[in-house]
Design a protein around this motif. Structure first.
Motif, PDB file in Angstrom:
ATOM      1  N   PHE A  42      -3.227  -2.785  -0.182  1.00  0.00           N
ATOM      2  CA  PHE A  42      -2.175  -1.812  -0.478  1.00  0.00           C
ATOM      3  C   PHE A  42      -1.645  -1.090   0.750  1.00  0.00           C
ATOM      4  O   PHE A  42      -0.551  -0.520   0.718  1.00  0.00           O
ATOM      5  CB  PHE A  42      -2.702  -0.752  -1.467  1.00  0.00           C
ATOM      6  N   GLY A  43      -2.442  -1.062   1.833  1.00  0.00           N
ATOM      7  CA  GLY A  43      -2.051  -0.281   2.994  1.00  0.00           C
ATOM      8  C   GLY A  43      -2.721   1.087   2.978  1.00  0.00           C
ATOM      9  O   GLY A  43      -2.968   1.659   1.907  1.00  0.00           O
ATOM     10  N   ASP A  45      -1.620   4.010   3.753  1.00  0.00           N
ATOM     11  CA  ASP A  45      -0.777   5.161   3.436  1.00  0.00           C
ATOM     12  C   ASP A  45      -0.423   5.268   1.962  1.00  0.00           C
ATOM     13  O   ASP A  45       0.247   6.228   1.550  1.00  0.00           O
ATOM     14  CB  ASP A  45       0.524   5.102   4.253  1.00  0.00           C
ATOM     15  N   ASN A  46      -0.840   4.321   1.156  1.00  0.00           N
ATOM     16  CA  ASN A  46      -0.498   4.330  -0.265  1.00  0.00           C
ATOM     17  C   ASN A  46      -1.609   5.045  -1.041  1.00  0.00           C
ATOM     18  O   ASN A  46      -2.505   4.419  -1.607  1.00  0.00           O
ATOM     19  CB  ASN A  46      -0.327   2.893  -0.772  1.00  0.00           C
ATOM     20  N   ASP A  47      -1.545   6.381  -1.057  1.00  0.00           N
ATOM     21  CA  ASP A  47      -2.599   7.179  -1.685  1.00  0.00           C
ATOM     22  C   ASP A  47      -2.694   6.930  -3.188  1.00  0.00           C
ATOM     23  O   ASP A  47      -3.797   6.902  -3.748  1.00  0.00           O
ATOM     24  CB  ASP A  47      -2.360   8.667  -1.430  1.00  0.00           C
ATOM     25  N   LEU A  48      -1.572   6.776  -3.849  1.00  0.00           N
ATOM     26  CA  LEU A  48      -1.580   6.566  -5.294  1.00  0.00           C
ATOM     27  C   LEU A  48      -2.283   5.259  -5.649  1.00  0.00           C
ATOM     28  O   LEU A  48      -3.116   5.214  -6.564  1.00  0.00           O
ATOM     29  CB  LEU A  48      -0.151   6.555  -5.831  1.00  0.00           C
ATOM     30  N   ALA A  49      -1.971   4.196  -4.915  1.00  0.00           N
ATOM     31  CA  ALA A  49      -2.604   2.905  -5.176  1.00  0.00           C
ATOM     32  C   ALA A  49      -4.106   2.976  -4.904  1.00  0.00           C
ATOM     33  O   ALA A  49      -4.906   2.401  -5.655  1.00  0.00           O
ATOM     34  CB  ALA A  49      -1.961   1.824  -4.314  1.00  0.00           C
TER      35      ALA A  49
END
Length: 226
Positions: A42-43, A45-49
């Motif tokens: 997801f990477g 920086d993708n806090d929601l994921a």
């Protein structure tokens, strides 16, 4: 539907999510790189994921642990459930619910009783005690599993870092003490759950109309022992 969602949130959160989340957090990188796998997909920086990934993974692991822990009830709580209820010294011999239940010629199964009192009486209290019971039971599997996984990965499992050669023994004693306390609380919460369930069933049958009482008696005679 309201009671269904209450069951879902209490049991799922306490019995599945918390033990699963504990395992994920404690065994991070030891030896399963949960975080790295998620970040790589997801990477960073993708806090929601990442949050969704953590919740789903914790729930799935908790589901596995709660299934593995079902045998603990049969091994460690035989005197609290099923056919042992009427003879168990763990419950108050002077309880009206117990006396009434013992007087039945063909007592219904505990699973049938839970269905009969679903949403009735001290329902919220029963669900809370049941949630804590499921939490304790699942932790008895999740904690040892976390220790084993960290050992496999070569990670430290010490609760306390002590400058003594007896530190490993002290930590083993601490772990055993924690598991023993959880076991005691598990039995206590199960006892409360069973007491309130039978109490509500006794109230339901004894306070209902003659038609309701006769139907309960008929259903009891058709079922096997608890």
């Amino acid at each position: 539907m309201k009671y269904f969602w209450e069951d879902f949130t209490v049991i799922d959160f306490m019995g599945m999510f918390i033990p699963g989340a504990l395992f994920v957090l404690v065994t991070e990188n030891a030896p399963f790189p949960f975080w790295e796998l998620c970040v790589g997909f997801f990477g960073a920086d993708n806090d929601l994921a990442l949050a969704v990934y953590f919740v789903i993974l914790s729930y799935l692991l908790g589901t596995f642990f709660i299934e593995c822990s079902k045998g603990l009830e049969r091994c460690l709580c035989q005197d609290l459930v099923g056919a042992r209820y009427a003879q168990s010294a763990a419950y108050d011999a002077g309880s009206q619910a117990k006396k009434w239940f013992c007087s039945l010629e063909s007592p219904p199964r505990f699973s049938d009783i839970k269905v009969a009192v679903h949403g009735r009486g001290a329902y919220r209290k029963r669900m809370l005690f049941s949630g804590f019971y499921e939490l304790c039971r699942t932790l008895l599997v999740a904690i040892p599993a976390s220790i084993v996984v960290r050992l496999i990965g070569g990670y430290d499992i010490c609760i306390l870092t002590l400058p003594t050669v007896h530190a490993p023994c002290i930590n083993v004693i601490l772990y055993l003490g924690i598991l023993y306390i959880i076991l005691r609380r598990m039995r206590r919460f199960l006892k409360y759950t069973v007491e309130y369930t039978y109490g509500d069933y006794h109230t339901l049958c004894c306070s209902g109309s003659p038609t309701e009482n006769s139907s309960h008696a008929a259903s009891s005679s058709e079922t096997e022992g608890p």
